[in-house]
Design a protein around this motif. Structure first.
Motif, PDB file in Angstrom:
ATOM      1  N   LYS A 193       0.915  -1.169   0.025  1.00 53.34           N
ATOM      2  CA  LYS A 193       0.129   0.168  -0.133  1.00 53.34           C
ATOM      3  C   LYS A 193       1.003   0.914   0.000  1.00 53.34           C
ATOM      4  N   LEU A 194       1.006   1.771  -0.993  1.00 51.52           N
ATOM      5  CA  LEU A 194       2.076   3.029  -1.353  1.00 51.52           C
ATOM      6  C   LEU A 194       1.465   4.317  -1.157  1.00 51.52           C
ATOM      7  N   GLY A 195       2.324   5.167  -0.769  1.00 55.17           N
ATOM      8  CA  GLY A 195       2.203   6.670  -0.812  1.00 55.17           C
ATOM      9  C   GLY A 195       2.479   7.155   0.608  1.00 55.17           C
ATOM     10  N   ALA A 196       2.849   8.478   0.443  1.00 51.42           N
ATOM     11  CA  ALA A 196       3.038   9.368   1.475  1.00 51.42           C
ATOM     12  C   ALA A 196       3.899   8.967   2.700  1.00 51.42           C
ATOM     13  N   GLY A 197       5.094   8.280   2.102  1.00 52.71           N
ATOM     14  CA  GLY A 197       6.173   7.964   2.940  1.00 52.71           C
ATOM     15  C   GLY A 197       5.837   6.810   3.841  1.00 52.71           C
ATOM     16  N   GLY A 198       4.902   5.925   3.613  1.00 47.32           N
ATOM     17  CA  GLY A 198       4.506   4.999   4.364  1.00 47.32           C
ATOM     18  C   GLY A 198       3.095   5.140   5.254  1.00 47.32           C
ATOM     19  N   THR A 199       2.886   6.587   5.380  1.00 46.74           N
ATOM     20  CA  THR A 199       1.733   6.781   6.197  1.00 46.74           C
ATOM     21  C   THR A 199       0.513   6.312   5.786  1.00 46.74           C
ATOM     22  N   ILE A 200       0.287   6.245   4.448  1.00 40.11           N
ATOM     23  CA  ILE A 200      -1.021   5.648   4.108  1.00 40.11           C
ATOM     24  C   ILE A 200      -1.241   4.054   4.406  1.00 40.11           C
ATOM     25  N   ALA A 201      -0.070   3.417   4.156  1.00 44.60           N
ATOM     26  CA  ALA A 201      -0.163   1.934   4.818  1.00 44.60           C
ATOM     27  C   ALA A 201      -0.447   2.094   6.414  1.00 44.60           C
ATOM     28  N   ALA A 202       0.302   2.767   7.263  1.00 51.57           N
ATOM     29  CA  ALA A 202       0.113   2.735   8.368  1.00 51.57           C
ATOM     30  C   ALA A 202      -1.218   3.210   8.954  1.00 51.57           C
ATOM     31  N   ASN A 203      -1.737   4.107   8.330  1.00 48.63           N
ATOM     32  CA  ASN A 203      -3.318   4.486   8.578  1.00 48.63           C
ATOM     33  C   ASN A 203      -4.075   3.414   8.473  1.00 48.63           C
ATOM     34  N   TYR A 204      -3.846   2.919   7.272  1.00 50.86           N
ATOM     35  CA  TYR A 204      -4.807   1.603   6.902  1.00 50.86           C
ATOM     36  C   TYR A 204      -4.898   0.619   8.123  1.00 50.86           C
ATOM     37  N   VAL A 205      -3.640   0.342   8.380  1.00 52.44           N
ATOM     38  CA  VAL A 205      -3.575  -0.751   9.367  1.00 52.44           C
ATOM     39  C   VAL A 205      -4.025  -0.265  10.852  1.00 52.44           C
ATOM     40  N   ALA A 206      -3.827   0.852  11.063  1.00 56.15           N
ATOM     41  CA  ALA A 206      -4.346   1.672  12.507  1.00 56.15           C
ATOM     42  C   ALA A 206      -5.786   1.317  12.439  1.00 56.15           C
ATOM     43  N   LYS A 207      -6.373   1.479  11.323  1.00 58.89           N
ATOM     44  CA  LYS A 207      -7.917   1.575  11.134  1.00 58.89           C
ATOM     45  C   LYS A 207      -8.312   0.317  10.850  1.00 58.89           C
ATOM     46  N   ALA A 208      -7.483  -0.933  10.745  1.00 54.15           N
ATOM     47  CA  ALA A 208      -8.335  -2.095  10.217  1.00 54.15           C
ATOM     48  C   ALA A 208      -8.830  -2.801  11.451  1.00 54.15           C
ATOM     49  N   ALA A 209      -9.637  -3.835  11.185  1.00 57.05           N
ATOM     50  CA  ALA A 209     -10.319  -4.706  12.182  1.00 57.05           C
ATOM     51  C   ALA A 209      -9.212  -5.281  13.013  1.00 57.05           C
ATOM     52  N   PRO A 210      -9.334  -5.049  14.450  1.00 60.85           N
ATOM     53  CA  PRO A 210      -8.184  -5.627  15.202  1.00 60.85           C
ATOM     54  C   PRO A 210      -8.341  -7.094  15.529  1.00 60.85           C
ATOM     55  N   ASP A 211      -8.206  -7.852  14.763  1.00 59.85           N
ATOM     56  CA  ASP A 211      -8.411  -9.305  14.826  1.00 59.85           C
ATOM     57  C   ASP A 211      -7.337 -10.266  14.244  1.00 59.85           C
ATOM     58  N   GLY A 212      -6.330  -9.344  14.143  1.00 56.74           N
ATOM     59  CA  GLY A 212      -4.842 -10.285  13.959  1.00 56.74           C
ATOM     60  C   GLY A 212      -4.738 -10.566  12.382  1.00 56.74           C
ATOM     61  N   TYR A 213      -5.735 -10.318  11.571  1.00 58.97           N
ATOM     62  CA  TYR A 213      -5.599 -10.808  10.128  1.00 58.97           C
ATOM     63  C   TYR A 213      -5.135  -9.515   9.269  1.00 58.97           C
ATOM     64  N   THR A 214      -4.858  -8.598   9.849  1.00 60.79           N
ATOM     65  CA  THR A 214      -4.390  -7.314   9.150  1.00 60.79           C
ATOM     66  C   THR A 214      -3.221  -6.706   9.927  1.00 60.79           C
ATOM     67  N   ILE A 215      -1.714  -6.829   9.428  1.00 60.82           N
ATOM     68  CA  ILE A 215      -0.714  -6.427  10.210  1.00 60.82           C
ATOM     69  C   ILE A 215       0.232  -5.769   9.194  1.00 60.82           C
ATOM     70  N   LEU A 216       1.104  -4.833   9.876  1.00 60.50           N
ATOM     71  CA  LEU A 216       2.027  -4.036   9.176  1.00 60.50           C
ATOM     72  C   LEU A 216       3.377  -4.044   9.436  1.00 60.50           C
ATOM     73  N   ILE A 217       4.277  -4.114   8.605  1.00 59.85           N
ATOM     74  CA  ILE A 217       5.746  -4.041   8.838  1.00 59.85           C
ATOM     75  C   ILE A 217       6.142  -2.684   8.175  1.00 59.85           C
ATOM     76  N   HIS A 218       6.774  -2.026   9.247  1.00 60.14           N
ATOM     77  CA  HIS A 218       7.237  -0.701   8.889  1.00 60.14           C
ATOM     78  C   HIS A 218       8.728  -0.176   9.432  1.00 60.14           C
ATOM     79  N   HIS A 219       9.517   0.736   8.855  1.00 62.68           N
ATOM     80  CA  HIS A 219      10.585   1.076   9.248  1.00 62.68           C
ATOM     81  C   HIS A 219      10.687   2.327  10.224  1.00 62.68           C
ATOM     82  N   ASN A 220      11.904   2.823  10.209  1.00 59.16           N
ATOM     83  CA  ASN A 220      12.066   4.012  10.923  1.00 59.16           C
ATOM     84  C   ASN A 220      11.066   5.259  10.579  1.00 59.16           C
ATOM     85  N   GLY A 221      10.340   5.079   9.558  1.00 62.62           N
ATOM     86  CA  GLY A 221       9.235   5.915   9.123  1.00 62.62           C
ATOM     87  C   GLY A 221       8.184   6.054  10.077  1.00 62.62           C
TER      88      GLY A 221
END
Ligand code: MLT
Length: 328
Positions: free
Chosen positions: A70-98
Protein backbone atom coordinates in the motif's frame (compact mmCIF):
# COMPACT_ATOMS: atom_id res chain seq x y z
CA UNK A 1 -31.29 -30.26 44.82
CA UNK A 2 -32.47 -26.91 46.24
CA UNK A 3 -33.37 -24.16 43.70
CA UNK A 4 -30.39 -22.10 44.93
CA UNK A 5 -27.93 -25.00 44.43
CA UNK A 6 -29.41 -25.67 40.98
CA UNK A 7 -28.97 -21.99 39.92
CA UNK A 8 -25.38 -21.96 41.19
CA UNK A 9 -24.58 -25.19 39.36
CA UNK A 10 -26.10 -23.90 36.11
CA UNK A 11 -24.16 -20.65 36.25
CA UNK A 12 -20.91 -22.55 36.95
CA UNK A 13 -21.54 -24.75 33.90
CA UNK A 14 -22.33 -21.66 31.79
CA UNK A 15 -19.14 -19.84 32.85
CA UNK A 16 -17.01 -22.94 32.29
CA UNK A 17 -18.36 -23.41 28.77
CA UNK A 18 -17.93 -19.68 27.99
CA UNK A 19 -14.30 -19.91 29.12
CA UNK A 20 -13.72 -23.05 27.08
CA UNK A 21 -15.29 -21.42 24.03
CA UNK A 22 -13.14 -18.28 24.45
CA UNK A 23 -10.04 -20.39 24.86
CA UNK A 24 -10.74 -22.48 21.79
CA UNK A 25 -11.48 -19.36 19.71
CA UNK A 26 -8.18 -17.87 20.79
CA UNK A 27 -6.38 -21.13 20.11
CA UNK A 28 -7.94 -21.29 16.70
CA UNK A 29 -6.23 -18.09 15.48
CA UNK A 30 -5.37 -17.90 12.66
CA UNK A 31 -8.17 -19.64 10.79
CA UNK A 32 -7.59 -17.78 7.51
CA UNK A 33 -4.73 -15.98 5.69
CA UNK A 34 -3.12 -12.98 7.39
CA UNK A 35 -2.37 -9.85 5.34
CA UNK A 36 1.01 -8.20 5.93
CA UNK A 37 0.87 -4.63 4.65
CA UNK A 38 4.09 -3.18 3.19
CA UNK A 39 4.16 0.63 2.90
CA UNK A 40 6.47 0.76 -0.16
CA UNK A 41 6.77 -0.63 -3.68
CA UNK A 42 7.05 -4.34 -4.47
CA UNK A 43 10.62 -5.49 -5.08
CA UNK A 44 12.09 -2.81 -2.79
CA UNK A 45 13.97 -3.33 0.47
CA UNK A 46 10.99 -3.36 2.86
CA UNK A 47 9.17 -5.70 0.50
CA UNK A 48 12.17 -8.07 0.36
CA UNK A 49 12.26 -8.27 4.17
CA UNK A 50 8.47 -8.72 4.38
CA UNK A 51 8.33 -11.51 1.80
CA UNK A 52 11.31 -13.36 3.30
CA UNK A 53 9.91 -13.44 6.82
CA UNK A 54 6.31 -13.98 5.62
CA UNK A 55 7.24 -17.34 4.08
CA UNK A 56 8.80 -18.49 7.33
CA UNK A 57 6.10 -17.04 9.63
CA UNK A 58 3.42 -18.76 7.51
CA UNK A 59 4.93 -22.13 8.38
CA UNK A 60 4.64 -21.47 12.13
CA UNK A 61 1.15 -19.98 11.88
CA UNK A 62 -0.17 -22.74 9.64
CA UNK A 63 -1.74 -20.05 7.43
CA UNK A 64 -0.54 -18.12 4.41
CA UNK A 65 0.67 -14.56 4.94
CA UNK A 66 -0.32 -12.44 1.98
CA UNK A 67 1.95 -9.46 1.37
CA UNK A 68 0.06 -6.37 0.20
CA UNK A 69 1.85 -3.21 -0.93
CA UNK A 70 0.00 0.00 0.00
CA UNK A 71 2.01 2.88 -1.34
CA UNK A 72 2.30 6.56 -0.70
CA UNK A 73 3.04 9.44 1.67
CA UNK A 74 6.29 7.94 2.99
CA UNK A 75 4.53 4.90 4.43
CA UNK A 76 1.81 6.79 6.33
CA UNK A 77 -1.02 5.60 4.05
CA UNK A 78 -0.23 1.98 4.91
CA UNK A 79 0.24 2.71 8.62
CA UNK A 80 -3.07 4.58 8.78
CA UNK A 81 -4.80 1.75 6.92
CA UNK A 82 -3.58 -0.82 9.46
CA UNK A 83 -4.31 1.47 12.43
CA UNK A 84 -7.96 1.56 11.28
CA UNK A 85 -8.24 -2.12 10.24
CA UNK A 86 -10.29 -4.64 12.25
CA UNK A 87 -8.24 -5.56 15.35
CA UNK A 88 -8.49 -9.29 14.77
CA UNK A 89 -4.92 -10.27 13.92
CA UNK A 90 -5.63 -10.67 10.21
CA UNK A 91 -4.19 -7.31 9.10
CA UNK A 92 -0.69 -6.42 10.26
CA UNK A 93 1.98 -3.95 9.18
CA UNK A 94 5.71 -4.02 8.67
CA UNK A 95 7.29 -0.59 8.83
CA UNK A 96 10.70 0.95 9.41
CA UNK A 97 12.06 4.17 10.96
CA UNK A 98 9.26 5.99 9.11
CA UNK A 99 6.94 5.06 11.98
CA UNK A 100 9.10 7.18 14.30
CA UNK A 101 9.75 10.10 11.93
CA UNK A 102 6.12 10.53 10.80
CA UNK A 103 4.91 12.40 13.94
CA UNK A 104 7.48 15.16 13.32
CA UNK A 105 7.18 15.19 9.52
CA UNK A 106 3.37 15.28 9.34
CA UNK A 107 1.49 18.07 11.09
CA UNK A 108 -1.80 16.26 10.41
CA UNK A 109 -0.90 12.63 10.97
CA UNK A 110 -4.15 10.62 11.01
CA UNK A 111 -2.80 7.99 13.43
CA UNK A 112 -0.64 7.89 16.54
CA UNK A 113 2.24 5.37 16.44
CA UNK A 114 2.25 5.18 20.25
CA UNK A 115 -1.45 4.68 20.91
CA UNK A 116 -3.03 3.12 17.80
CA UNK A 117 -1.09 -0.14 17.56
CA UNK A 118 -0.22 -3.36 19.31
CA UNK A 119 3.45 -4.24 18.91
CA UNK A 120 4.54 -7.67 17.66
CA UNK A 121 8.31 -7.19 17.70
CA UNK A 122 11.36 -5.84 15.91
CA UNK A 123 12.83 -7.68 12.96
CA UNK A 124 16.10 -6.46 11.43
CA UNK A 125 18.64 -3.66 11.36
CA UNK A 126 19.78 -2.77 7.85
CA UNK A 127 22.63 -0.50 6.71
CA UNK A 128 22.13 1.94 3.86
CA UNK A 129 24.50 2.57 0.98
CA UNK A 130 25.18 5.88 -0.75
CA UNK A 131 24.98 5.18 -4.48
CA UNK A 132 25.17 7.05 -7.76
CA UNK A 133 24.46 6.17 -11.35
CA UNK A 134 27.31 4.17 -12.84
CA UNK A 135 28.62 6.97 -15.05
CA UNK A 136 28.77 9.72 -12.42
CA UNK A 137 32.43 10.91 -12.62
CA UNK A 138 33.60 10.81 -8.94
CA UNK A 139 35.42 7.66 -7.85
CA UNK A 140 35.62 8.16 -4.09
CA UNK A 141 33.55 9.82 -1.41
CA UNK A 142 35.98 12.80 -1.25
CA UNK A 143 35.58 13.30 -5.00
CA UNK A 144 31.80 12.92 -4.72
CA UNK A 145 31.59 15.55 -1.98
CA UNK A 146 33.54 18.06 -4.11
CA UNK A 147 31.53 17.18 -7.23
CA UNK A 148 28.19 17.54 -5.44
CA UNK A 149 29.18 20.96 -4.05
CA UNK A 150 30.29 22.13 -7.50
CA UNK A 151 27.23 20.78 -9.32
CA UNK A 152 24.46 21.19 -6.74
CA UNK A 153 22.26 23.09 -9.19
CA UNK A 154 22.12 20.27 -11.74
CA UNK A 155 22.36 17.06 -9.68
CA UNK A 156 19.31 15.29 -8.34
CA UNK A 157 18.72 12.93 -5.48
CA UNK A 158 16.04 10.21 -5.55
CA UNK A 159 14.11 8.98 -2.54
CA UNK A 160 11.04 6.92 -1.62
CA UNK A 161 8.95 9.93 -0.57
CA UNK A 162 8.89 12.22 2.44
CA UNK A 163 9.26 10.13 5.56
CA UNK A 164 11.08 7.27 3.85
CA UNK A 165 14.52 6.39 5.17
CA UNK A 166 16.04 7.27 1.78
CA UNK A 167 14.58 10.75 2.33
CA UNK A 168 16.02 10.95 5.83
CA UNK A 169 19.44 9.76 4.67
CA UNK A 170 19.42 12.16 1.69
CA UNK A 171 18.39 15.03 3.96
CA UNK A 172 21.28 14.34 6.38
CA UNK A 173 23.71 13.97 3.45
CA UNK A 174 22.73 17.34 1.97
CA UNK A 175 22.83 19.00 5.37
CA UNK A 176 26.31 17.57 6.07
CA UNK A 177 27.61 18.94 2.74
CA UNK A 178 25.66 22.20 3.03
CA UNK A 179 23.93 21.76 -0.34
CA UNK A 180 20.38 21.52 -1.62
CA UNK A 181 19.85 19.17 -4.54
CA UNK A 182 16.68 18.64 -6.56
CA UNK A 183 14.77 15.82 -4.88
CA UNK A 184 12.91 13.25 -6.98
CA UNK A 185 10.41 11.24 -4.87
CA UNK A 186 9.19 7.76 -5.82
CA UNK A 187 6.78 5.42 -4.03
CA UNK A 188 9.56 3.16 -2.84
CA UNK A 189 13.21 2.74 -3.63
CA UNK A 190 12.47 -0.10 -6.09
CA UNK A 191 11.35 2.44 -8.75
CA UNK A 192 14.00 4.92 -7.52
CA UNK A 193 16.77 2.38 -8.06
CA UNK A 194 15.39 1.56 -11.53
CA UNK A 195 15.63 5.26 -12.37
CA UNK A 196 19.23 5.30 -11.07
CA UNK A 197 20.08 2.27 -13.21
CA UNK A 198 18.47 3.97 -16.20
CA UNK A 199 20.47 7.17 -15.57
CA UNK A 200 17.35 9.30 -14.98
CA UNK A 201 18.45 10.21 -11.44
CA UNK A 202 21.96 10.79 -10.08
CA UNK A 203 22.22 9.82 -6.40
CA UNK A 204 20.29 7.50 -4.08
CA UNK A 205 20.70 6.39 -0.51
CA UNK A 206 19.18 2.91 -0.23
CA UNK A 207 19.18 -0.18 1.96
CA UNK A 208 21.53 -3.11 1.36
CA UNK A 209 18.47 -5.40 1.28
CA UNK A 210 17.91 -3.99 -2.21
CA UNK A 211 21.30 -2.72 -3.29
CA UNK A 212 23.71 -5.64 -2.64
CA UNK A 213 23.10 -7.39 -5.97
CA UNK A 214 23.64 -4.13 -7.91
CA UNK A 215 26.78 -3.33 -5.92
CA UNK A 216 28.16 -6.82 -6.63
CA UNK A 217 27.11 -6.56 -10.28
CA UNK A 218 28.84 -3.18 -10.67
CA UNK A 219 25.73 -1.52 -12.10
CA UNK A 220 25.90 1.38 -9.60
CA UNK A 221 28.70 3.40 -7.99
CA UNK A 222 29.06 2.93 -4.24
CA UNK A 223 30.58 5.71 -2.10
CA UNK A 224 29.96 4.65 1.48
CA UNK A 225 27.79 2.91 4.03
CA UNK A 226 25.64 4.80 6.50
CA UNK A 227 26.41 2.74 9.60
CA UNK A 228 29.12 4.03 11.90
CA UNK A 229 31.18 0.87 11.34
CA UNK A 230 31.98 -0.71 7.99
CA UNK A 231 29.64 -3.47 6.80
CA UNK A 232 31.18 -6.95 7.13
CA UNK A 233 30.46 -8.03 3.57
CA UNK A 234 31.63 -4.69 2.12
CA UNK A 235 35.04 -4.50 3.85
CA UNK A 236 36.57 -2.07 1.33
CA UNK A 237 33.76 0.47 1.53
CA UNK A 238 34.22 3.25 4.10
CA UNK A 239 31.47 4.37 6.41
CA UNK A 240 30.37 7.93 5.60
CA UNK A 241 31.36 8.91 9.11
CA UNK A 242 34.91 7.63 8.52
CA UNK A 243 34.99 9.19 5.01
CA UNK A 244 34.46 12.68 6.37
CA UNK A 245 30.82 13.14 7.44
CA UNK A 246 31.54 13.08 11.16
CA UNK A 247 28.90 11.23 13.22
CA UNK A 248 26.81 10.41 10.14
CA UNK A 249 24.68 7.38 10.96
CA UNK A 250 21.46 5.99 9.56
CA UNK A 251 20.49 2.44 10.41
CA UNK A 252 17.16 1.13 9.23
CA UNK A 253 15.13 -0.88 11.72
CA UNK A 254 11.89 -2.74 11.10
CA UNK A 255 8.96 -3.60 13.34
CA UNK A 256 5.71 -5.50 12.97
CA UNK A 257 2.49 -3.87 14.20
CA UNK A 258 -1.18 -4.84 14.60
CA UNK A 259 -4.16 -2.52 15.13
CA UNK A 260 -4.79 -1.47 18.75
CA UNK A 261 -7.14 -3.92 20.44
CA UNK A 262 -5.89 -7.00 18.58
CA UNK A 263 -6.35 -9.87 21.09
CA UNK A 264 -3.22 -10.71 23.07
CA UNK A 265 -3.51 -14.35 21.94
CA UNK A 266 -3.15 -13.28 18.31
CA UNK A 267 -0.26 -10.88 19.06
CA UNK A 268 1.49 -13.63 21.03
CA UNK A 269 1.10 -16.14 18.19
CA UNK A 270 2.43 -13.60 15.69
CA UNK A 271 5.37 -12.92 17.99
CA UNK A 272 6.16 -16.63 18.35
CA UNK A 273 6.04 -16.95 14.54
CA UNK A 274 8.27 -13.87 14.13
CA UNK A 275 10.86 -15.18 16.58
CA UNK A 276 10.85 -18.59 14.88
CA UNK A 277 11.35 -16.88 11.49
CA UNK A 278 14.33 -14.93 12.83
CA UNK A 279 15.97 -18.25 13.76
CA UNK A 280 15.04 -19.97 10.50
CA UNK A 281 18.33 -20.87 8.73
CA UNK A 282 16.85 -19.85 5.35
CA UNK A 283 15.96 -16.38 6.67
CA UNK A 284 19.31 -16.01 8.46
CA UNK A 285 21.26 -16.97 5.31
CA UNK A 286 19.28 -14.62 3.05
CA UNK A 287 19.63 -11.71 5.46
CA UNK A 288 23.36 -12.33 5.91
CA UNK A 289 23.77 -12.14 2.11
CA UNK A 290 21.94 -8.81 2.18
CA UNK A 291 24.07 -7.43 5.06
CA UNK A 292 21.01 -7.21 7.33
CA UNK A 293 21.37 -7.99 11.05
CA UNK A 294 18.69 -9.90 12.92
CA UNK A 295 17.93 -7.86 16.04
CA UNK A 296 18.82 -9.32 19.48
CA UNK A 297 16.10 -11.45 21.09
CA UNK A 298 15.29 -8.71 23.62
CA UNK A 299 14.13 -6.51 20.71
CA UNK A 300 12.06 -9.24 19.04
CA UNK A 301 9.33 -8.72 21.67
CA UNK A 302 6.27 -6.42 21.78
CA UNK A 303 7.86 -4.43 24.62
CA UNK A 304 11.21 -4.32 22.80
CA UNK A 305 9.51 -2.67 19.81
CA UNK A 306 7.36 -0.29 21.87
CA UNK A 307 10.28 1.03 23.93
CA UNK A 308 12.50 1.39 20.83
CA UNK A 309 9.79 3.22 18.88
CA UNK A 310 9.31 5.70 21.72
CA UNK A 311 13.08 6.34 21.91
CA UNK A 312 13.28 6.83 18.14
CA UNK A 313 10.37 9.29 18.15
CA UNK A 314 12.20 11.25 20.85
CA UNK A 315 15.48 11.07 18.90
CA UNK A 316 14.27 12.10 15.43
CA UNK A 317 11.58 14.63 16.39
CA UNK A 318 14.05 17.41 17.34
CA UNK A 319 16.35 16.64 14.34
CA UNK A 320 13.47 16.95 11.87
CA UNK A 321 11.96 19.98 13.57
CA UNK A 322 15.33 21.77 13.60
CA UNK A 323 15.66 21.06 9.86
CA UNK A 324 12.21 22.64 9.41
CA UNK A 325 11.07 19.88 7.02
CA UNK A 326 7.41 19.00 6.72
CA UNK A 327 5.75 16.46 4.51
CA UNK A 328 2.29 18.07 4.52
C1 MLT B 1 12.82 3.83 2.11
O1 MLT B 1 13.60 4.59 1.53
O2 MLT B 1 12.13 4.18 3.06
C2 MLT B 1 12.71 2.41 1.68
O3 MLT B 1 13.77 2.06 0.91
C3 MLT B 1 11.39 2.17 1.13
C4 MLT B 1 11.21 0.94 0.34
O4 MLT B 1 11.09 -0.16 0.88
O5 MLT B 1 11.09 1.08 -0.87
Amino acid sequence: MTPLRRTLLLSLVASASALACGASLAQAYPTKPVTLVVPFAAGGPTDVVARTIAISMSKSLGQTIIVENKLGAGGTIAANYVAKAAPDGYTILIHHNGMATAPALYRKLPFNPLTDFEYVGQVLDVPMTLLARKDLPPNSFAELAAYVKANAKTLNLANAGLGAVSHLCGMLFQRALGVELTTVPFQGTAPALNALLGGQVDILCDQTTQTMSHIKGGTVKLYGVTTRERVKILPDTPSLSEAGLKDFEVKVWHGIYAPKGTPKEAVDKLNVALRAALKDPAVVARMTDLAADIVPESKQTPEGLRVWLQQEIEKWGPVIRSAGVFAD
